[in-house]
Structure formats: structure tokens, C-alpha cells
Design a protein around this motif. Structure first.
Motif, short mmCIF file in Angstrom:
data_model
loop_
_atom_site.label_atom_id
_atom_site.label_comp_id
_atom_site.label_asym_id
_atom_site.label_seq_id
_atom_site.Cartn_x
_atom_site.Cartn_y
_atom_site.Cartn_z
N PRO A 15 0.81 -1.22 0.00
CA PRO A 15 0.00 0.00 0.00
C PRO A 15 0.84 1.27 0.00
O PRO A 15 1.97 1.27 0.50
N PRO A 16 0.31 2.34 -0.55
CA PRO A 16 1.05 3.61 -0.59
C PRO A 16 1.37 4.12 0.81
O PRO A 16 0.57 3.96 1.75
N GLU A 17 2.53 4.75 0.94
CA GLU A 17 2.97 5.31 2.21
C GLU A 17 1.93 6.30 2.72
O GLU A 17 1.39 7.10 1.97
N GLY A 18 1.65 6.21 4.02
CA GLY A 18 0.72 7.13 4.66
C GLY A 18 -0.73 6.71 4.60
O GLY A 18 -1.57 7.30 5.27
N SER A 19 -1.05 5.67 3.82
CA SER A 19 -2.44 5.22 3.73
C SER A 19 -2.80 4.38 4.95
O SER A 19 -1.93 3.90 5.68
N GLU A 20 -4.07 4.19 5.17
CA GLU A 20 -4.54 3.38 6.29
C GLU A 20 -4.05 1.93 6.15
O GLU A 20 -3.63 1.31 7.11
N LYS A 21 -4.07 1.42 4.93
CA LYS A 21 -3.58 0.05 4.70
C LYS A 21 -2.09 -0.07 4.99
O LYS A 21 -1.64 -1.08 5.48
N LEU A 26 2.15 -2.20 8.56
CA LEU A 26 3.26 -2.00 9.50
C LEU A 26 2.91 -2.57 10.87
O LEU A 26 3.74 -3.20 11.53
N GLU A 27 1.67 -2.38 11.32
CA GLU A 27 1.23 -2.93 12.61
C GLU A 27 1.24 -4.46 12.58
O GLU A 27 1.66 -5.11 13.53
N PHE A 28 0.75 -5.03 11.46
CA PHE A 28 0.77 -6.48 11.31
C PHE A 28 2.20 -7.02 11.43
O PHE A 28 2.45 -7.99 12.14
N CYS A 29 3.12 -6.38 10.74
CA CYS A 29 4.52 -6.82 10.76
C CYS A 29 5.13 -6.65 12.16
O CYS A 29 5.91 -7.49 12.60
N LYS A 30 4.77 -5.59 12.83
CA LYS A 30 5.27 -5.34 14.18
C LYS A 30 4.80 -6.43 15.15
O LYS A 30 5.59 -6.96 15.93
N HIS A 31 3.53 -6.79 15.05
CA HIS A 31 2.97 -7.77 15.99
C HIS A 31 3.29 -9.22 15.62
O HIS A 31 3.16 -10.11 16.45
#
Length: 177
Positions: A15-21, A26-31
Motif C-alpha cells: 500500500p502507498p505510504e501514509g495510507s490506512e492500509k 506495519l502494525e501487522f509486521c510489528k505484531h
């Protein structure tokens, strides 16, 4: 090819930088840090580990599917590709790659690995008695835009009532009883 002109990111998978997706990814990858790194191509997981997922996705979006020149140190990486690596991370990357070039996977290859990680994470969470194989397969197939066969292959869940297939002998003949 004739027809309308499409935007550059129409067929991008990240997804494009700054978008909700983008934020959700990033949250998915972090968790799911270790699971995500384990499902990605080797060099992708190494770069993501050393520079973080945010910078990694930007690098893949811009240079995915091409060779990256590592020669010249972290300063040259920043200058050429906008990739910041500490001296320590650069040394680790050089140790693992053993050459001055790396082939970055395409955005599509990274997307497929991330989707696989998400599917496997859901399968692991859903292994409860109320969720049976065919129902789970259908739900996941619809959610992730893949076939039920893909889910079965990925998770090795056989359809209910289907006996496992015996291995065939060379030449394609099945053993007789």
C-alpha cells in the motif's frame, strides 16, 4: 498498448505510504515480527530486520525486482537508495550476502509472503473444534482472494470425507491392494 493511462501504483501490492492500509501492514509486521521474517525471501527478511519494515517497504516499492549495489558503505546506500543502515547493520548485511550486490525481491513476491504469513497466523488461531477445515478454507479463501485449493495446500487441510491420496510409484501407476 492503447487505452487509458493508469497510475504508477495501480498494480502495486504494498500500500502507498501514509495510507490506512500501509499503517495496518506495519502494525501487522510489528505484531508478527518473527513469523513475517520467516515467510519472506531470505534477502528481504535480512534487509527488513536491519532497516525496519517502514524503510524496507519503501525500498521494495521503489527498487523491488532489481539489483542493489551495497558497495561503498552505509553512506552510499543512503545516497543511492535512501536506505539508512547503521554501520553495524551494514556489516551484518555484508556478512550475510557475501557480495556487493543483492537482488531485491519484487513487491509482488513480498506481498505473497506477507499474505501467506497472515493466512497461517489465522489458521493457527482458528484451530478450535468449532472451526472445521472446509469452513475455514472457504472463509480464508474469500478474505485473502485465493482459492480453497491454495489454502488446503498451504495448510495441508484435507476436505472433509476425502481420504489422503497414496503416493504413486514411478511411471504414474498406483499400488494394487
Amino acid at each position: 498498448m492503447k487505452g487509458p493511462t493508469f497510475s504508477k501504483n495501480l498494480f502495486e501490492c504494498i500500500p502507498p505510504e501514509g495510507s490506512e492500509k500501509h499503517f495496518q501492514l506495519l502494525e501487522f509486521c510489528k505484531h508478527n515480527h518473527s513469523h513475517v521474517l520467516a515467510t519472506m525471501p531470505f534477502i528481504a527478511s535480512e534487509v527488513a530486520e536491519f532497516c525496519g519494515f517502514y524503510a524496507f517497504f519503501e525500498l521494495i516499492r521503489e527498487f523491488g525486482g532489481s539489483k542493489i549495489n551495497l558497495a561503498g558503505g552505509p553512506g552510499k546506500l543512503l545516497e543511492r537508495y535512501g536506505l539508512f543502515l547503521s554501520e553495524k547493520s551494514y556489516e551484518k548485511l555484508m556478512f550475510h550476502t557475501e557480495c556487493d550486490w543483492i537482488d531485491l525481491p519484487s513487491a509482488w513476491g513480498v506481498f505473497i509472503a506477507l499474505r501467506r504469513a497472515a493466512i497461517m497466523g489465522e489458521v493457527k488461531k482458528a484451530r478450535v473444534p468449532t472451526v472445521k477445515g472446509p469452513v475455514l478454507n472457504r472463509t480464508l479463501a474469500q478474505k485473502y482472494g485465493v482459492s480453497e485449493r491454495y489454502i488446503r495446500k498451504l495448510t495441508k487441510i484435507q476436505p472433509q470425507g476425502t481420504p489422503p491420496q497414496p503416493p504413486s510409484k514411478a511411471g504414474g501407476t498406483m499400488p494394487r491392494d
